[in-house]
Design a protein around this motif. Structure first.
Motif, PDB file in Angstrom:
ATOM      1  N   GLY A  52       0.808  -1.286  -0.088  1.00  0.00           N
ATOM      2  CA  GLY A  52      -0.016  -0.005  -0.130  1.00  0.00           C
ATOM      3  C   GLY A  52       0.977   1.453  -0.075  1.00  0.00           C
ATOM      4  N   TYR A  53       2.177   1.090   0.231  1.00  0.00           N
ATOM      5  CA  TYR A  53       3.009   2.133   0.402  1.00  0.00           C
ATOM      6  C   TYR A  53       3.889   2.467  -0.861  1.00  0.00           C
ATOM      7  CZ  TYR A  53       1.578   3.386   5.231  1.00  0.00           C
ATOM      8  OH  TYR A  53       1.035   3.703   6.158  1.00  0.00           O
ATOM      9  N   LEU A  54       4.426   3.533  -1.172  1.00  0.00           N
ATOM     10  CA  LEU A  54       4.888   3.976  -2.472  1.00  0.00           C
ATOM     11  C   LEU A  54       6.432   3.897  -2.014  1.00  0.00           C
ATOM     12  CD1 LEU A  54       2.855   5.934  -4.758  1.00  0.00           C
ATOM     13  CD2 LEU A  54       3.340   3.609  -4.798  1.00  0.00           C
ATOM     14  N   GLN A  55       7.479   3.680  -2.610  1.00  0.00           N
ATOM     15  CA  GLN A  55       9.022   3.678  -2.250  1.00  0.00           C
ATOM     16  C   GLN A  55       9.431   4.940  -3.001  1.00  0.00           C
ATOM     17  OE1 GLN A  55      11.465   0.256  -2.818  1.00  0.00           O
ATOM     18  NE2 GLN A  55      13.041   1.430  -3.794  1.00  0.00           N
ATOM     19  N   ASN A  56       8.720   5.299  -4.152  1.00  0.00           N
ATOM     20  CA  ASN A  56       9.248   6.379  -4.717  1.00  0.00           C
ATOM     21  C   ASN A  56       8.353   6.704  -5.918  1.00  0.00           C
ATOM     22  OD1 ASN A  56      10.890   8.686  -5.399  1.00  0.00           O
ATOM     23  ND2 ASN A  56      12.763   7.568  -5.340  1.00  0.00           N
ATOM     24  N   VAL A  57       8.430   7.919  -6.440  1.00  0.00           N
ATOM     25  CA  VAL A  57       7.607   8.257  -7.667  1.00  0.00           C
ATOM     26  C   VAL A  57       8.737   8.704  -8.772  1.00  0.00           C
ATOM     27  CG1 VAL A  57       5.773   9.838  -8.896  1.00  0.00           C
ATOM     28  CG2 VAL A  57       5.413   9.021  -6.196  1.00  0.00           C
ATOM     29  N   VAL A  58       8.507   8.101 -10.036  1.00  0.00           N
ATOM     30  CA  VAL A  58       9.286   8.445 -10.961  1.00  0.00           C
ATOM     31  C   VAL A  58       8.907   8.676 -12.230  1.00  0.00           C
ATOM     32  CG1 VAL A  58      11.193   6.944  -9.998  1.00  0.00           C
ATOM     33  CG2 VAL A  58       9.950   6.007 -11.654  1.00  0.00           C
ATOM     34  N   VAL A  59       9.610   9.274 -13.201  1.00  0.00           N
ATOM     35  CA  VAL A  59       9.288   9.631 -14.471  1.00  0.00           C
ATOM     36  C   VAL A  59       9.988   8.670 -15.548  1.00  0.00           C
ATOM     37  CG1 VAL A  59       9.146  11.548 -16.271  1.00  0.00           C
ATOM     38  CG2 VAL A  59       8.885  12.054 -13.861  1.00  0.00           C
ATOM     39  N   VAL A  60       9.674   7.941 -16.562  1.00  0.00           N
ATOM     40  CA  VAL A  60      10.122   7.449 -17.276  1.00  0.00           C
ATOM     41  C   VAL A  60       9.668   7.804 -18.587  1.00  0.00           C
ATOM     42  CG1 VAL A  60      10.344   4.908 -18.299  1.00  0.00           C
ATOM     43  CG2 VAL A  60       9.905   5.405 -15.851  1.00  0.00           C
ATOM     44  N   TYR A  61      10.860   8.122 -19.541  1.00  0.00           N
ATOM     45  CA  TYR A  61      10.349   8.527 -20.793  1.00  0.00           C
ATOM     46  C   TYR A  61      11.840   8.055 -21.784  1.00  0.00           C
ATOM     47  CZ  TYR A  61      14.158  11.959 -19.549  1.00  0.00           C
ATOM     48  OH  TYR A  61      15.325  12.600 -18.805  1.00  0.00           O
ATOM     49  N   LYS A  62      11.301   8.199 -23.002  1.00  0.00           N
ATOM     50  CA  LYS A  62      12.336   7.656 -24.102  1.00  0.00           C
ATOM     51  C   LYS A  62      13.166   8.951 -24.675  1.00  0.00           C
ATOM     52  CE  LYS A  62      12.740   4.008 -27.579  1.00  0.00           C
ATOM     53  NZ  LYS A  62      12.233   3.104 -28.289  1.00  0.00           N
ATOM     54  N   LYS A  63      14.581   8.488 -24.574  1.00  0.00           N
ATOM     55  CA  LYS A  63      15.513   9.637 -25.102  1.00  0.00           C
ATOM     56  C   LYS A  63      16.353   8.975 -26.074  1.00  0.00           C
ATOM     57  CE  LYS A  63      18.612  13.111 -23.817  1.00  0.00           C
ATOM     58  NZ  LYS A  63      19.201  13.955 -22.689  1.00  0.00           N
ATOM     59  N   GLY A  64      16.167   9.004 -27.468  1.00  0.00           N
ATOM     60  CA  GLY A  64      16.806   8.250 -28.475  1.00  0.00           C
ATOM     61  C   GLY A  64      16.248   6.858 -28.480  1.00  0.00           C
ATOM     62  N   GLU A  65      17.222   5.990 -28.211  1.00  0.00           N
ATOM     63  CA  GLU A  65      17.019   4.502 -28.261  1.00  0.00           C
ATOM     64  C   GLU A  65      16.693   4.188 -26.737  1.00  0.00           C
ATOM     65  OE1 GLU A  65      16.058   2.500 -30.751  1.00  0.00           O
ATOM     66  OE2 GLU A  65      15.820   4.236 -31.875  1.00  0.00           O
ATOM     67  N   SER A  66      17.177   4.842 -25.885  1.00  0.00           N
ATOM     68  CA  SER A  66      17.183   4.324 -24.374  1.00  0.00           C
ATOM     69  C   SER A  66      16.189   5.136 -23.591  1.00  0.00           C
ATOM     70  CB  SER A  66      18.439   5.016 -23.752  1.00  0.00           C
ATOM     71  OG  SER A  66      19.635   4.544 -24.413  1.00  0.00           O
ATOM     72  N   TRP A  67      15.509   4.130 -22.629  1.00  0.00           N
ATOM     73  CA  TRP A  67      14.641   4.637 -21.750  1.00  0.00           C
ATOM     74  C   TRP A  67      15.201   5.215 -20.438  1.00  0.00           C
ATOM     75  CZ3 TRP A  67       9.586   4.865 -22.611  1.00  0.00           C
ATOM     76  CH2 TRP A  67       9.222   4.132 -23.449  1.00  0.00           C
ATOM     77  N   ILE A  68      14.942   6.296 -19.925  1.00  0.00           N
ATOM     78  CA  ILE A  68      15.426   7.134 -18.822  1.00  0.00           C
ATOM     79  C   ILE A  68      14.299   7.225 -17.640  1.00  0.00           C
ATOM     80  CG2 ILE A  68      16.405   9.287 -18.143  1.00  0.00           C
ATOM     81  CD1 ILE A  68      17.814   8.182 -20.700  1.00  0.00           C
ATOM     82  N   VAL A  69      15.064   6.876 -16.500  1.00  0.00           N
ATOM     83  CA  VAL A  69      14.227   6.786 -15.256  1.00  0.00           C
ATOM     84  C   VAL A  69      14.660   7.955 -14.469  1.00  0.00           C
ATOM     85  CG1 VAL A  69      13.521   5.573 -13.354  1.00  0.00           C
ATOM     86  CG2 VAL A  69      13.638   4.288 -15.556  1.00  0.00           C
ATOM     87  N   GLN A  70      13.939   8.895 -14.098  1.00  0.00           N
ATOM     88  CA  GLN A  70      14.342   9.858 -13.277  1.00  0.00           C
ATOM     89  C   GLN A  70      13.182  10.263 -12.161  1.00  0.00           C
ATOM     90  OE1 GLN A  70      14.889  13.606 -15.391  1.00  0.00           O
ATOM     91  NE2 GLN A  70      16.089  14.526 -13.844  1.00  0.00           N
ATOM     92  N   ILE A  71      13.813  10.736 -10.820  1.00  0.00           N
ATOM     93  CA  ILE A  71      12.893  10.716  -9.659  1.00  0.00           C
ATOM     94  C   ILE A  71      12.002  12.087 -10.090  1.00  0.00           C
ATOM     95  CG2 ILE A  71      12.858  11.453  -7.348  1.00  0.00           C
ATOM     96  CD1 ILE A  71      15.306   9.974  -6.831  1.00  0.00           C
ATOM     97  N   ALA A  72      10.819  11.900  -9.613  1.00  0.00           N
ATOM     98  CA  ALA A  72       9.696  12.892 -10.144  1.00  0.00           C
ATOM     99  C   ALA A  72      10.176  14.398  -9.720  1.00  0.00           C
ATOM    100  CB  ALA A  72       8.429  12.536  -9.732  1.00  0.00           C
TER     101      ALA A  72
END
Length: 110
Positions: free
Chosen positions: A20-40
């Motif tokens: 029921g709890y969240l460890q973190n909230v992140v943003v996931v997006y594609k940059k070129g051919e790679s997927w980037i994960v960044q803390i919101a």
């Protein structure tokens, strides 16, 4: 796991080991051919809708907080797509291991 999408950007609530709890909230997006994960909290954008959504979600600590934040963003007129788990399987374009929770060892100090 809580996931929503605005345009081509995913906002993910990473589950904590405590249900029921969240460890973190992140943003996931594609940059070129790679997927980037960044803390919101660290993600910067000039997109007004995305910025509003992130303000509603970035400090969510529970799954309920996340869902309420999505609802508040929708009531403000932002088009948010919710991504749901289908038969215990996520239909995501990025690798699921990017957003799986990691078990953290935490020391409690009294």
């Amino acid at each position: 796991m809580n996931i929503c999408k605005i345009r081509d950007i995913y906002v993910v609530g990473i589950p904590h080991v405590i249900k029921g709890y969240l460890q973190n909230v992140v943003v996931v997006y594609k940059k070129g051919e790679s997927w980037i994960v960044q803390i919101a909290e660290h993600y910067r954008t000039n997109d007004k809708d995305l910025s509003t959504l992130l303000k509603e979600l970035m400090f969510a600590t529970t799954e309920e907080d996340f869902e309420e934040g999505v609802e508040r963003a929708i009531t403000k007129g932002i088009k948010v797509e919710r991504i749901e788990e289908n038969k215990n399987k996520w239909n995501l374009p990025f690798p699921k291991n990017l957003v799986e929770g990691k078990v953290k060892l935490q020391k409690e100090v009294d």
